[in-house]
Design a protein around this motif. Sequence first.
Motif, PDB file in Angstrom:
ATOM      1  N   LYS A   2       0.825  -1.202   0.000  1.00 55.64           N
ATOM      2  CA  LYS A   2       0.000   0.000   0.000  1.00 55.64           C
ATOM      3  C   LYS A   2       0.862   1.255   0.000  1.00 55.64           C
ATOM      4  CE  LYS A   2      -3.913  -2.234   2.161  1.00 55.64           C
ATOM      5  NZ  LYS A   2      -4.763  -2.324   3.328  1.00 55.64           N
ATOM      6  N   ILE A   5       2.053   1.825  -3.569  1.00 58.36           N
ATOM      7  CA  ILE A   5       0.994   2.417  -4.394  1.00 58.36           C
ATOM      8  C   ILE A   5       0.892   3.900  -4.103  1.00 58.36           C
ATOM      9  CG2 ILE A   5      -1.488   2.464  -4.859  1.00 58.36           C
ATOM     10  CD1 ILE A   5      -1.527  -0.526  -4.131  1.00 58.36           C
ATOM     11  N   LEU A  78      -5.947   4.130 -12.196  1.00 59.03           N
ATOM     12  CA  LEU A  78      -6.022   4.615 -10.815  1.00 59.03           C
ATOM     13  C   LEU A  78      -6.422   6.086 -10.793  1.00 59.03           C
ATOM     14  CD1 LEU A  78      -2.909   3.123  -8.960  1.00 59.03           C
ATOM     15  CD2 LEU A  78      -5.324   2.590  -8.574  1.00 59.03           C
ATOM     16  N   ALA A  84     -11.476   5.506  -0.510  1.00 56.10           N
ATOM     17  CA  ALA A  84     -10.642   4.297  -0.534  1.00 56.10           C
ATOM     18  C   ALA A  84      -9.590   4.381   0.570  1.00 56.10           C
ATOM     19  CB  ALA A  84      -9.971   4.154  -1.895  1.00 56.10           C
ATOM     20  N   GLY A  89      -8.502   4.774  -6.083  1.00 55.56           N
ATOM     21  CA  GLY A  89      -9.439   3.759  -6.522  1.00 55.56           C
ATOM     22  C   GLY A  89      -9.231   3.468  -7.987  1.00 55.56           C
ATOM     23  N   VAL A  90      -9.844   2.422  -8.471  1.00 57.23           N
ATOM     24  CA  VAL A  90      -9.737   2.039  -9.870  1.00 57.23           C
ATOM     25  C   VAL A  90     -10.962   2.562 -10.608  1.00 57.23           C
ATOM     26  CG1 VAL A  90      -9.642   0.100 -11.486  1.00 57.23           C
ATOM     27  CG2 VAL A  90      -8.397  -0.006  -9.312  1.00 57.23           C
ATOM     28  N   PRO A  93     -13.709  -0.430 -12.479  1.00 58.16           N
ATOM     29  CA  PRO A  93     -13.185  -1.701 -11.948  1.00 58.16           C
ATOM     30  C   PRO A  93     -13.630  -2.907 -12.778  1.00 58.16           C
ATOM     31  CG  PRO A  93     -14.478  -0.524 -10.272  1.00 58.16           C
ATOM     32  CD  PRO A  93     -14.541   0.276 -11.520  1.00 58.16           C
ATOM     33  N   GLN A 161      -1.184 -10.150 -11.687  1.00 64.97           N
ATOM     34  CA  GLN A 161      -1.936  -9.066 -11.051  1.00 64.97           C
ATOM     35  C   GLN A 161      -1.206  -7.754 -11.246  1.00 64.97           C
ATOM     36  OE1 GLN A 161      -3.324  -9.765  -7.020  1.00 64.97           O
ATOM     37  NE2 GLN A 161      -3.223  -7.588  -6.572  1.00 64.97           N
ATOM     38  N   VAL A 163      -1.378  -3.496  -9.779  1.00 68.16           N
ATOM     39  CA  VAL A 163      -1.389  -2.871  -8.460  1.00 68.16           C
ATOM     40  C   VAL A 163      -2.670  -3.158  -7.679  1.00 68.16           C
ATOM     41  CG1 VAL A 163      -1.317  -0.641  -7.279  1.00 68.16           C
ATOM     42  CG2 VAL A 163       0.243  -1.087  -9.153  1.00 68.16           C
ATOM     43  N   SER A 164      -3.780  -3.203  -8.380  1.00 67.29           N
ATOM     44  CA  SER A 164      -5.066  -3.510  -7.757  1.00 67.29           C
ATOM     45  C   SER A 164      -5.701  -4.693  -8.494  1.00 67.29           C
ATOM     46  CB  SER A 164      -5.990  -2.299  -7.839  1.00 67.29           C
ATOM     47  OG  SER A 164      -7.313  -2.652  -7.528  1.00 67.29           O
ATOM     48  N   GLU A 166      -8.665  -5.123  -9.250  1.00 64.94           N
ATOM     49  CA  GLU A 166      -9.718  -4.649 -10.152  1.00 64.94           C
ATOM     50  C   GLU A 166      -9.156  -4.060 -11.448  1.00 64.94           C
ATOM     51  OE1 GLU A 166     -11.393  -1.934  -7.315  1.00 64.94           O
ATOM     52  OE2 GLU A 166     -13.067  -3.310  -6.940  1.00 64.94           O
TER      53      GLU A 166
END
Length: 177
Positions: A2, A5, A78, A84, A89-90, A93, A161, A163-164, A166
């Motif tokens: 986190k 990010i 992002l 969040a 947030g994405v 998503p 995957q 970073v997120s 979604e």
Amino acid sequence: MKRTILSVFIMTTLVMISCTSNADKKSKEVNDSNEQQSEIKRQAINPDNDWGAGFEMNQAEIISGFSEIIKFSGQTSLVPDTSAEMGLGVKYPGDQRKQMEFILNSIDNLLEQAGMERKNIIHVNFYTTEMEGFLENYDVYSNWIKMANIRPTQSAIGVNQLVSPEMKLEIEVTGAR
């Protein structure tokens, strides 16, 4: 994870703020330097069957006549999100098509800030968590790049995957002028 990010987002935001705050001052400088620079020259290198034409890409290009290169960090969907946990947030998503449209729009905006256009793109890397979905939505990129009348080299890389969870897509661009 986190913290990483957040660090990446803060650095990107600071760069964008710096670019935006200096845009007016640099705009004249960029325009003056663009007038003095010649167009980049591209020589396509493709196999006889040129299968990349259907994907708006060359297998290789000899690029010359440039004096500057721009390297993009991976562009994602992002966005700031105060609700969040990390303030990010994405956007869209799980929707790879909408994420691609959003990212390509971001690339256009950054190119403009740099005094460049799509025609300055010389290489694209796509990172996707869902290759089948990427290929189903490739027409978004294909139509976008076709407007520049170029076929930059590219790679599509499947990853577990981003970073997120979604996030379905990340795009890195290299440009020259």
